[in-house]
Design a protein around this motif. Structure first.
Motif, PDB file in Angstrom:
ATOM      1  N   VAL A  15      50.195  25.775  40.387  1.00  8.70           N
ATOM      2  CA  VAL A  15      49.924  27.304  40.396  1.00  8.70           C
ATOM      3  C   VAL A  15      48.984  27.476  41.690  1.00  8.70           C
ATOM      4  O   VAL A  15      49.041  28.590  42.235  1.00  8.70           O
ATOM      5  CB  VAL A  15      49.870  27.960  39.468  1.00  8.70           C
ATOM      6  N   LEU A  16      47.714  27.243  41.422  1.00 11.19           N
ATOM      7  CA  LEU A  16      46.909  27.358  41.890  1.00 11.19           C
ATOM      8  C   LEU A  16      46.137  26.317  42.979  1.00 11.19           C
ATOM      9  O   LEU A  16      45.595  25.466  42.645  1.00 11.19           O
ATOM     10  CB  LEU A  16      45.516  27.574  40.926  1.00 11.19           C
ATOM     11  N   LEU A  17      46.648  26.109  44.370  1.00 16.64           N
ATOM     12  CA  LEU A  17      46.637  25.746  45.315  1.00 16.64           C
ATOM     13  C   LEU A  17      45.226  25.124  46.144  1.00 16.64           C
ATOM     14  O   LEU A  17      44.421  26.142  46.230  1.00 16.64           O
ATOM     15  CB  LEU A  17      48.198  25.683  46.254  1.00 16.64           C
ATOM     16  N   THR A  43      47.310  27.742  52.149  1.00 16.82           N
ATOM     17  CA  THR A  43      48.136  28.824  52.508  1.00 16.82           C
ATOM     18  C   THR A  43      49.051  28.698  52.998  1.00 16.82           C
ATOM     19  O   THR A  43      50.086  29.429  52.763  1.00 16.82           O
ATOM     20  CB  THR A  43      46.802  29.888  53.515  1.00 16.82           C
ATOM     21  N   VAL A  44      49.278  27.553  53.526  1.00 10.98           N
ATOM     22  CA  VAL A  44      50.809  27.600  54.924  1.00 10.98           C
ATOM     23  C   VAL A  44      51.656  27.367  53.355  1.00 10.98           C
ATOM     24  O   VAL A  44      53.000  26.983  53.146  1.00 10.98           O
ATOM     25  CB  VAL A  44      50.603  26.104  55.901  1.00 10.98           C
ATOM     26  N   ARG A  45      51.368  25.659  52.639  1.00  9.38           N
ATOM     27  CA  ARG A  45      52.103  25.656  51.511  1.00  9.38           C
ATOM     28  C   ARG A  45      52.232  26.942  50.541  1.00  9.38           C
ATOM     29  O   ARG A  45      53.639  26.967  50.722  1.00  9.38           O
ATOM     30  CB  ARG A  45      50.790  24.733  50.798  1.00  9.38           C
ATOM     31  N   ILE A  46      51.549  27.564  50.447  1.00 10.01           N
ATOM     32  CA  ILE A  46      51.808  29.014  49.802  1.00 10.01           C
ATOM     33  C   ILE A  46      52.992  29.493  50.176  1.00 10.01           C
ATOM     34  O   ILE A  46      54.275  30.217  49.866  1.00 10.01           O
ATOM     35  CB  ILE A  46      50.091  29.325  49.442  1.00 10.01           C
ATOM     36  N   ALA A  59      33.364  31.892  41.877  1.00  9.84           N
ATOM     37  CA  ALA A  59      34.331  32.726  42.795  1.00  9.84           C
ATOM     38  C   ALA A  59      35.540  32.312  42.577  1.00  9.84           C
ATOM     39  O   ALA A  59      35.879  30.388  43.206  1.00  9.84           O
ATOM     40  CB  ALA A  59      33.793  33.220  43.266  1.00  9.84           C
ATOM     41  N   ILE A  60      36.868  32.106  42.970  1.00  4.09           N
ATOM     42  CA  ILE A  60      37.822  32.084  43.358  1.00  4.09           C
ATOM     43  C   ILE A  60      38.100  31.515  45.106  1.00  4.09           C
ATOM     44  O   ILE A  60      38.364  29.775  45.474  1.00  4.09           O
ATOM     45  CB  ILE A  60      39.473  31.704  43.145  1.00  4.09           C
ATOM     46  N   GLY A  61      37.728  32.352  45.555  1.00  3.60           N
ATOM     47  CA  GLY A  61      37.959  32.482  46.561  1.00  3.60           C
ATOM     48  C   GLY A  61      39.588  32.525  47.850  1.00  3.60           C
ATOM     49  O   GLY A  61      40.501  32.040  46.835  1.00  3.60           O
ATOM     50  N   THR A  85      43.355  36.878  44.683  1.00  2.00           N
ATOM     51  CA  THR A  85      42.482  35.223  44.930  1.00  2.00           C
ATOM     52  C   THR A  85      43.309  34.565  43.729  1.00  2.00           C
ATOM     53  O   THR A  85      42.933  33.356  43.506  1.00  2.00           O
ATOM     54  CB  THR A  85      41.219  35.223  44.759  1.00  2.00           C
ATOM     55  N   GLY A  86      44.107  35.110  42.810  1.00  2.00           N
ATOM     56  CA  GLY A  86      44.762  34.224  42.041  1.00  2.00           C
ATOM     57  C   GLY A  86      43.937  34.195  40.769  1.00  2.00           C
ATOM     58  O   GLY A  86      44.069  32.865  39.783  1.00  2.00           O
ATOM     59  N   LYS A  87      43.234  35.195  40.411  1.00  2.00           N
ATOM     60  CA  LYS A  87      42.536  35.359  38.987  1.00  2.00           C
ATOM     61  C   LYS A  87      43.965  34.906  37.829  1.00  2.00           C
ATOM     62  O   LYS A  87      43.590  34.570  36.688  1.00  2.00           O
ATOM     63  CB  LYS A  87      41.958  36.569  38.394  1.00  2.00           C
TER      64      LYS A  87
END
Length: 322
Positions: free
Chosen positions: A25-27, A187-190, A178-180, A54-56
């Motif tokens: 989920v969080l790539l 990003t491309v995969r998301i 921080a996730i960042g 950022t996916g928190k």
């Protein structure tokens, strides 16, 4: 009792399954996921200072689902009351008795979104249950179940209308990170839908009883006295640094050792090495420092101070006994 090599391999194998599951989920955020898992298995809590998007929330939900736990998200606002977090007692006219209605803290993973937007009184209600592991309502104590992880978030950009967490309260968080933003490939995969639909529910890979066993096992990882000496010298160096007004506390040193034990087990080792301490020094110690105002004005950061201290403090040269 000290952890055995076989137990360390068992621990590492289960942890890797959790990390892999959450990463679906969080790539591209393996290190952050490992820090979150380290906080949970060390019986601590996680503070994320990051911008929105950022996916928190995804991290909190994925961690809970991976261990067959529950998750709750609380959006902190200035009008949020302590009872909205801890729960309240309500009078039942039919039975003539008061009944307790638990709040969102009674979950495995609690996401406290933008914790600095709530009043200090409400912040204190959450921090109390984080420290004590229970809430007291109208004189009755209600314990929260283990494991219990609070993931609190702060937006470092928007400070208008916020109540800054005091240093003593920041010290209650075991880890800050921080996730960042994801890298280009992630990003491309998301964008290509590699992370699946937003409503996807992850299949659990272990259960809560196994997590409790892992928590107990993490405490038994061996820490050689030379590692303890190394941690003590790092903490003392933060206090003596010219740009620091208040260095890391003894609680910070204990937190670093606790996290290093879990981090070592995640890597399949039943003993702590200096690299475990180095890897965790910034996320565990940086938020516990209070910098001199003039140093902050000159651009000095807590992270840069920790980086300098780690470089200047010699790690132990003796062989670690196991």
């Amino acid at each position: 009792m000290t952890m055995t090599p076989e137990q360390a391999q068992w621990f590492s194998g289960l942890a890797e399954r959790i990390v892999t599951n959450v990463e679906s989920v969080l790539l591209g955020k393996s290190y952050v996921v490992r820090l979150g898992l380290t906080a949970m298995l060390s019986e601590g809590h996680l503070l994320l200072e990051d911008v929105p998007g950022t996916g928190k929330t995804s991290l909190a939900r994925a961690l809970a689902e991976s261990i067959r736990g529950t998750t709750q998200r609380v959006q902190f606002t200035p009008d949020l009351l302590p009872g909205d977090i801890t729960g309240i007692t309500v009078y039942d006219q039919r039975s003539g008795e008061f009944s307790f209605h638990p709040g969102p803290v009674f979950a495995t993973v609690v996401l406290a979104d933008e914790i600095n937007r709530a009043s200090p009184k409400t912040q204190s209600a959450l921090l109390e249950v984080m420290e004590e592991g229970h809430v007291t309502i109208d004189g009755t104590t209600h314990p929260v179940d283990a494991p219990f992880l609070v993931i609190a978030t702060q937006n470092p950009i928007e400070q208008a209308g916020t109540y800054r967490l005091p240093e003593a309260q920041l010290d209650r968080f075991l880890i800050r990170t921080a996730i960042g933003y994801p890298d280009h490939a992630s990003t491309v995969r998301i964008l290509a839908g590699a992370s699946g639909p937003r409503a996807t529910v992850l299949e659990p890979v272990i259960d809560l009883d196994t997590v409790r066993t892992m928590i107990d096992a993490a405490r038994t990882v061996h820490v050689d006295p030379v590692i303890g000496d190394y941690v003590a010298r790092l903490v003392e160096a933060t206090r003596a640094h010219a740009d620091v007004r208040l260095g890391a506390s003894v609680r910070g040193a204990l937190a670093l050792v606790r996290c290093a034990k879990t981090f070592a087990a995640l890597d399949g080792r039943h003993y702590v090495i200096p690299d475990d301490v180095k890897s965790l020094a910034e996320p565990v110690l940086a938020h516990r420092l209070v910098l001199d105002p003039e140093a902050e004005f000159d651009g000095v950061t807590q992270a840069s101070v920790i980086a300098q201290v780690v470089v200047e403090t010699a790690p132990p040269s003796d062989r670690v006994a196991v």
